[in-house]
Design an enzyme around this catalytic site. Structure first.
Site, PDB file in Angstrom:
ATOM      1  N   TYR A 167     130.729  61.964 -37.508  1.00 30.29           N
ATOM      2  CA  TYR A 167     130.998  62.804 -36.324  1.00 30.29           C
ATOM      3  C   TYR A 167     132.337  63.517 -36.506  1.00 30.29           C
ATOM      4  O   TYR A 167     132.469  64.723 -36.235  1.00 30.29           O
ATOM      5  CB  TYR A 167     131.007  61.889 -35.091  1.00 30.29           C
ATOM      6  CG  TYR A 167     131.285  62.562 -33.765  1.00 30.29           C
ATOM      7  CD1 TYR A 167     130.245  63.104 -33.006  1.00 30.29           C
ATOM      8  CD2 TYR A 167     132.580  62.617 -33.245  1.00 30.29           C
ATOM      9  CE1 TYR A 167     130.489  63.692 -31.769  1.00 30.29           C
ATOM     10  CE2 TYR A 167     132.832  63.202 -32.016  1.00 30.29           C
ATOM     11  CZ  TYR A 167     131.787  63.745 -31.278  1.00 30.29           C
ATOM     12  OH  TYR A 167     132.045  64.322 -30.053  1.00 30.29           O
ATOM     13  N   LYS A 171     133.113  67.497 -36.643  1.00 31.08           N
ATOM     14  CA  LYS A 171     133.988  68.171 -35.675  1.00 31.08           C
ATOM     15  C   LYS A 171     135.159  68.868 -36.378  1.00 31.08           C
ATOM     16  O   LYS A 171     135.593  69.942 -35.944  1.00 31.08           O
ATOM     17  CB  LYS A 171     134.477  67.178 -34.615  1.00 31.08           C
ATOM     18  CG  LYS A 171     133.362  66.653 -33.700  1.00 31.08           C
ATOM     19  CD  LYS A 171     132.670  67.769 -32.910  1.00 31.08           C
ATOM     20  CE  LYS A 171     131.715  67.245 -31.850  1.00 31.08           C
ATOM     21  NZ  LYS A 171     131.065  68.310 -31.091  1.00 31.08           N
TER      22      LYS A 171
HETATM   23  P1  NAP Z   1     125.963  64.788 -23.430  1.00 29.44           P
HETATM   24  O1  NAP Z   1     126.035  64.576 -21.961  1.00 29.44           O
HETATM   25  O2  NAP Z   1     125.191  63.853 -24.265  1.00 29.44           O
HETATM   26  O3  NAP Z   1     125.483  66.298 -23.645  1.00 29.44           O
HETATM   27  C1  NAP Z   1     125.124  66.822 -24.889  1.00 29.44           C
HETATM   28  C2  NAP Z   1     123.917  67.684 -24.672  1.00 29.44           C
HETATM   29  O4  NAP Z   1     123.512  68.278 -25.916  1.00 29.44           O
HETATM   30  C3  NAP Z   1     122.722  66.838 -24.190  1.00 29.44           C
HETATM   31  O5  NAP Z   1     122.118  67.444 -23.078  1.00 29.44           O
HETATM   32  C4  NAP Z   1     121.829  66.808 -25.389  1.00 29.44           C
HETATM   33  O6  NAP Z   1     120.463  66.664 -25.098  1.00 29.44           O
HETATM   34  C5  NAP Z   1     122.099  68.155 -26.013  1.00 29.44           C
HETATM   35  N1  NAP Z   1     121.610  68.199 -27.382  1.00 29.44           N
HETATM   36  C6  NAP Z   1     121.701  67.230 -28.321  1.00 29.44           C
HETATM   37  N2  NAP Z   1     121.099  67.608 -29.432  1.00 29.44           N
HETATM   38  C7  NAP Z   1     120.598  68.847 -29.194  1.00 29.44           C
HETATM   39  C8  NAP Z   1     119.850  69.747 -29.973  1.00 29.44           C
HETATM   40  N3  NAP Z   1     119.472  69.434 -31.221  1.00 29.44           N
HETATM   41  N4  NAP Z   1     119.516  70.942 -29.439  1.00 29.44           N
HETATM   42  C9  NAP Z   1     119.872  71.254 -28.165  1.00 29.44           C
HETATM   43  N5  NAP Z   1     120.569  70.425 -27.380  1.00 29.44           N
HETATM   44  C10 NAP Z   1     120.925  69.229 -27.894  1.00 29.44           C
HETATM   45  O7  NAP Z   1     127.445  64.779 -24.001  1.00 29.44           O
HETATM   46  P2  NAP Z   1     128.694  65.704 -23.639  1.00 29.44           P
HETATM   47  O8  NAP Z   1     129.860  64.833 -23.515  1.00 29.44           O
HETATM   48  O9  NAP Z   1     128.363  66.656 -22.573  1.00 29.44           O
HETATM   49  O10 NAP Z   1     128.831  66.481 -25.025  1.00 29.44           O
HETATM   50  C11 NAP Z   1     129.010  67.891 -25.118  1.00 29.44           C
HETATM   51  C12 NAP Z   1     129.800  68.203 -26.360  1.00 29.44           C
HETATM   52  O11 NAP Z   1     131.127  67.651 -26.234  1.00 29.44           O
HETATM   53  C13 NAP Z   1     129.236  67.610 -27.632  1.00 29.44           C
HETATM   54  O12 NAP Z   1     129.364  68.546 -28.681  1.00 29.44           O
HETATM   55  C14 NAP Z   1     130.122  66.410 -27.907  1.00 29.44           C
HETATM   56  O13 NAP Z   1     130.156  66.057 -29.263  1.00 29.44           O
HETATM   57  C15 NAP Z   1     131.453  66.923 -27.406  1.00 29.44           C
HETATM   58  N6  NAP Z   1     132.450  65.901 -27.042  1.00 29.44           N
HETATM   59  C16 NAP Z   1     132.199  64.972 -26.083  1.00 29.44           C
HETATM   60  C17 NAP Z   1     133.201  64.072 -25.734  1.00 29.44           C
HETATM   61  C18 NAP Z   1     133.010  63.041 -24.648  1.00 29.44           C
HETATM   62  O14 NAP Z   1     133.915  62.190 -24.471  1.00 29.44           O
HETATM   63  N7  NAP Z   1     131.940  63.062 -23.883  1.00 29.44           N
HETATM   64  C19 NAP Z   1     134.430  64.105 -26.384  1.00 29.44           C
HETATM   65  C20 NAP Z   1     134.641  65.061 -27.374  1.00 29.44           C
HETATM   66  C21 NAP Z   1     133.649  65.971 -27.689  1.00 29.44           C
HETATM   67  P3  NAP Z   1     119.837  65.167 -25.143  1.00 29.44           P
HETATM   68  O15 NAP Z   1     120.626  64.399 -24.145  1.00 29.44           O
HETATM   69  O16 NAP Z   1     118.409  65.380 -24.799  1.00 29.44           O
HETATM   70  O17 NAP Z   1     120.058  64.667 -26.547  1.00 29.44           O
END
Ligand code: NAP
Length: 286
Positions: A167, A171
């Site tokens: 991951y 990133k």
């Molecule tokens: P999340 O709630 O799991 O949202 C991610 C979304 O992306 C989900 O709706 C997921 O769908 C969708 N997704 C996954 N694979 C996909 C694909 N192949 N095509 C289209 N959509 C897809 O997590 P989040 O926290 O909002 O994450 C958003 C971004 O922030 C991500 O890039 C993550 O790596 C980054 N991030 C998150 C955090 C944190 O603490 N939450 C910290 C740093 C960075 P499904 O649920 O159906 O898989």
């Protein structure tokens, strides 16, 4: 007057979490929204995945703001699917101004024990999916000589994560992609930046293994996690941050007020990355 009046934003991973916050925040700021997500779980992802109903709920919340929305099930692992939804979005709204390449997944394993599929899945969504998203929209933005792309990186784009090297590598890759695209596309008046979220309260961070990890013991609960999260940032009282913390930053990056911003990885982490680190396990194993 909103920050994004008259603009059209294309947002990936909009079924819940940060993607939904991006969609609703940008709509409140005046943008029409094209929202996509997948409707199937990906192997080894331990937390709740977004369903078609979740994406419909995002669309409902966007509509409630009075803005128009086009929501489609589409996978960022498919250029064909992305090309189709971009074409439909341009047909529907006449243009795309803003791209938020937010879709991502998170899995954990020591890198030397990880199987190739676990490694590949994370690269395929978190890095290659961002590239595919940009690739699908860039010809349109070049034609219009305008646009703002916001890629979602992570604090793991500027620090290591021993439990998730795959991951973290993806990133860091997003930041390299962002900087390179910003150089190339500047000539066309297109800006490219990334936002690097800290610990954000979304399904990705809200499950048993994450509670245990944050609390540093097994069978922790959400209250333990909330307490431990307070140690993650520098600002008093801010633990796991609301998704709007990232959506607000992205909305500004998308706006004309950010006209001089390109090639930057904007960290939004309540000061997590300025904290002095310490090594919890300095003794050589064995
Ligand atoms: P999340 O709630 O799991 O949202 C991610 C979304 O992306 C989900 O709706 C997921 O769908 C969708 N997704 C996954 N694979 C996909 C694909 N192949 N095509 C289209 N959509 C897809 O997590 P989040 O926290 O909002 O994450 C958003 C971004 O922030 C991500 O890039 C993550 O790596 C980054 N991030 C998150 C955090 C944190 O603490 N939450 C910290 C740093 C960075 P499904 O649920 O159906 O898989």
């Amino acid at each position: 007057m909103g920050l994004l009046d008259g603009k059209v934003a294309f947002i990936t991973g909009a079924g819940h979490g940060q993607g939904r916050a991006h969609a609703v925040t940008m709509a409140r700021e005046g943008a029409d929204v094209i929202a996509i997500d997948i409707d199937q779980p990906i192997a080894n992802v331990l937390y709740q995945h977004a369903s078609a109903d979740d994406l419909a709920e995002t669309a409902r919340q966007v509509s409630e703001t009075g803005r128009r929305v086009l929501s489609r099930i589409a996978d960022v692992r498919s250029s064909e699917a992305l090309d189709a939804v971009v074409a439909e979005g341009i047909e529907t709204f006449g243009k795309i101004d803003v791209v938020v390449a937010n879709a991502g997944i998170f899995t954990q394993a020591p890198f030397w024990e990880m199987d190739e599929k676990t490694w590949d899945d994370v690269q395929d969504v978190n890095l290659k999916g961002v590239w595919r998203t940009m690739k699908a929209v860039t010809p349109h933005l070049i034609e219009r000589r305008a646009g703002s792309m916001i890629l979602t990186s992570s604090v793991n784009s500027v620090e290591g994560n021993p439990a998730a090297a795959h991951y973290t590598a993806a990133k860091h890759g997003v930041v390299g992609l962002m900087r390179s695209a910003a150089q190339t596309l500047g000539a066309y008046g297109i800006r490219v930046n990334s936002v690097a979220p800290g610990l954000i309260d979304t399904p990705m961070t809200n499950y048993q293994a994450m509670y245990d990890q944050m609390a540093g013991r097994e069978n922790a609960d959400r209250a333990d996690y909330d307490r431990a999260a307070l140690n993650f940032g520098a600002i008093a009282g801010q633990g796991a941050l609301p998704p709007e913390s990232i959506a607000n930053a992205a909305a500004w990056l998308a706006s004309d007020g950010a006209f001089a911003m390109t090639g930057q990885n904007i960290v939004v982490d309540a000061g997590h990355t300025i904290l002095a680190g310490f090594n919890p396990n300095p003794v050589l194993p064995g």
